[in-house]
Design a protein around this motif. Structure first.
Motif, PDB file in Angstrom:
ATOM      1  N   UNK A 146     -77.432  -8.683   4.694  1.00  0.00           N
ATOM      2  CA  UNK A 146     -77.531  -7.399   4.013  1.00  0.00           C
ATOM      3  C   UNK A 146     -76.203  -6.656   4.105  1.00  0.00           C
ATOM      4  N   UNK A 147     -75.895  -5.871   3.081  1.00  0.00           N
ATOM      5  CA  UNK A 147     -74.674  -5.065   3.091  1.00  0.00           C
ATOM      6  C   UNK A 147     -74.937  -3.836   3.955  1.00  0.00           C
ATOM      7  N   UNK A 148     -74.102  -3.682   4.997  1.00  0.00           N
ATOM      8  CA  UNK A 148     -74.341  -2.633   5.970  1.00  0.00           C
ATOM      9  C   UNK A 148     -73.599  -1.345   5.681  1.00  0.00           C
ATOM     10  N   UNK A 149     -73.826  -0.362   6.537  1.00  0.00           N
ATOM     11  CA  UNK A 149     -73.259   0.962   6.348  1.00  0.00           C
ATOM     12  C   UNK A 149     -71.740   0.964   6.495  1.00  0.00           C
ATOM     13  N   UNK A 150     -71.177   0.020   7.264  1.00  0.00           N
ATOM     14  CA  UNK A 150     -69.726  -0.016   7.448  1.00  0.00           C
ATOM     15  C   UNK A 150     -68.998  -0.235   6.126  1.00  0.00           C
ATOM     16  N   UNK A 151     -69.581  -1.062   5.262  1.00  0.00           N
ATOM     17  CA  UNK A 151     -68.980  -1.306   3.942  1.00  0.00           C
ATOM     18  C   UNK A 151     -69.009  -0.029   3.109  1.00  0.00           C
ATOM     19  N   UNK A 152     -70.119   0.685   3.160  1.00  0.00           N
ATOM     20  CA  UNK A 152     -70.265   1.919   2.380  1.00  0.00           C
ATOM     21  C   UNK A 152     -69.303   2.985   2.900  1.00  0.00           C
ATOM     22  N   UNK A 153     -69.173   3.087   4.218  1.00  0.00           N
ATOM     23  CA  UNK A 153     -68.235   4.053   4.796  1.00  0.00           C
ATOM     24  C   UNK A 153     -66.795   3.742   4.369  1.00  0.00           C
ATOM     25  N   UNK A 154     -66.473   2.466   4.389  1.00  0.00           N
ATOM     26  CA  UNK A 154     -65.117   2.067   3.995  1.00  0.00           C
ATOM     27  C   UNK A 154     -64.820   2.467   2.562  1.00  0.00           C
ATOM     28  N   UNK A 155     -65.763   2.225   1.661  1.00  0.00           N
ATOM     29  CA  UNK A 155     -65.548   2.566   0.261  1.00  0.00           C
ATOM     30  C   UNK A 155     -65.543   4.071   0.038  1.00  0.00           C
ATOM     31  N   UNK A 156     -66.276   4.807   0.846  1.00  0.00           N
ATOM     32  CA  UNK A 156     -66.233   6.266   0.745  1.00  0.00           C
ATOM     33  C   UNK A 156     -64.848   6.770   1.127  1.00  0.00           C
ATOM     34  N   UNK A 157     -64.239   6.148   2.130  1.00  0.00           N
ATOM     35  CA  UNK A 157     -62.878   6.503   2.509  1.00  0.00           C
ATOM     36  C   UNK A 157     -61.887   6.190   1.406  1.00  0.00           C
ATOM     37  N   UNK A 158     -62.071   5.039   0.739  1.00  0.00           N
ATOM     38  CA  UNK A 158     -61.203   4.678  -0.391  1.00  0.00           C
ATOM     39  C   UNK A 158     -61.371   5.691  -1.518  1.00  0.00           C
ATOM     40  N   UNK A 159     -62.608   6.119  -1.764  1.00  0.00           N
ATOM     41  CA  UNK A 159     -62.883   7.081  -2.834  1.00  0.00           C
ATOM     42  C   UNK A 159     -62.186   8.409  -2.579  1.00  0.00           C
ATOM     43  N   UNK A 160     -62.276   8.918  -1.368  1.00  0.00           N
ATOM     44  CA  UNK A 160     -61.680  10.216  -1.062  1.00  0.00           C
ATOM     45  C   UNK A 160     -60.155  10.194  -1.151  1.00  0.00           C
TER      46      UNK A 160
END
Length: 252
Positions: A146-160
């Motif tokens: 499963x895709x975990x929260x660490x991947x989502x956090x990383x992409x949120x950082x890229x977005x900001x």
């Protein structure tokens, strides 16, 4: 996914075929006519500019030869999308083909798509543009994990740190509940296997409807219907005639 270094020709193959045609013509005109006609008082610079005319046909030809490869590459991507029938066929794709599949799906939705693979991407696999909207996409072809929260956090950082408005994270499986909770209050869309399959099927249906549109009469705008000639030299042959006959007698 890890990226390999990509040369200029590989980049052209991934772009629309007409880019190679325009670039080839532009390179030839600039090298054969533009630079040699530049006025300069420096004889060394003038000699260098004139020398560009010699390889101009060769370089333009090399670039032009990429066009058919780019055309067939785009056709391959379109066919790859149209042949998907289930999650099993999607999950069987190589990770690079998986990214191409997602890119083609959004391309059919009217987005201008930039595919990754040309340097450090910071986790970005695709960039989608439509009007003023810019969306960053990360694709995860994970069959079991499963895709975990660490991947989502990383992409949120890229977005900001970017000028994009949203992030799409797309996988062929599922997301953990932590990942879903973290993304819920942020401009992040998580597309799991079911959402991805729905996206693929929707763009496939749109293509089918577009190709199935009835022919239109160029004279009156009514639909054309298939008819069969009953008399004359073409008796027994089929033809298209205006559905408004006898008011409109257009045929083809």
């Amino acid at each position: 996914m890890p990226r390999t270094k990509t040369n200029f020709i590989d980049l052209l193959v991934e772009l629309p075929w007409w880019v190679s045609v325009i670039l080839s013509a532009s390179a030839y005109v600039i090298m054969a006519y533009g630079l040699p006609n530049v006025q300069t008082d420096n004889p060394m610079i003038a000699m260098v500019f004139n020398a560009f005319a010699i390889p101009a046909p060769f370089i333009a030809s090399i670039i032009l030869l990429v066009a058919p490869f780019a055309y067939f590459n785009s056709r391959r991507k379109a066919k790859q999308l149209d042949t998907q029938r289930s999650l099993d066929t999607i999950r069987d794709l190589h990770w690079r083909n998986f990214e191409e599949l997602v890119a083609e799906a959004y391309r059919r939705q009217g987005y201008r798509v930039t595919e990754g693979g040309y340097g450090a991407d910071g986790g970005i696999d695709l960039v989608l543009r439509k009007g003023e909207e810019i969306v960053l996409v990360q694709c995860k072809q994970w069959k079991a994990q499963k895709v975990g929260v660490s991947v989502v956090r990383e992409m949120f950082g890229v977005l900001t740190a970017s000028n994009a408005s949203r992030v799409f994270i797309i996988c062929s499986g599922k997301f953990t509940q932590q990942a879903i909770d973290f993304a819920s209050s942020k401009p992040i869309s998580l597309l799991g296997a079911d959402e991805l399959l729905s996206l693929i099927q929707n763009v496939q249906s749109q293509t089918t409807l577009e190709t199935a549109k009835p022919a239109i009469c160029p004279r009156c705008g009514s639909g054309l219907v298939e008819r069969q000639a009953k008399r004359g030299a073409n008796a027994g042959n089929s033809f298209l005639g205006c559905s408004s006959f006898p008011k409109c007698r257009y045929t083809e």
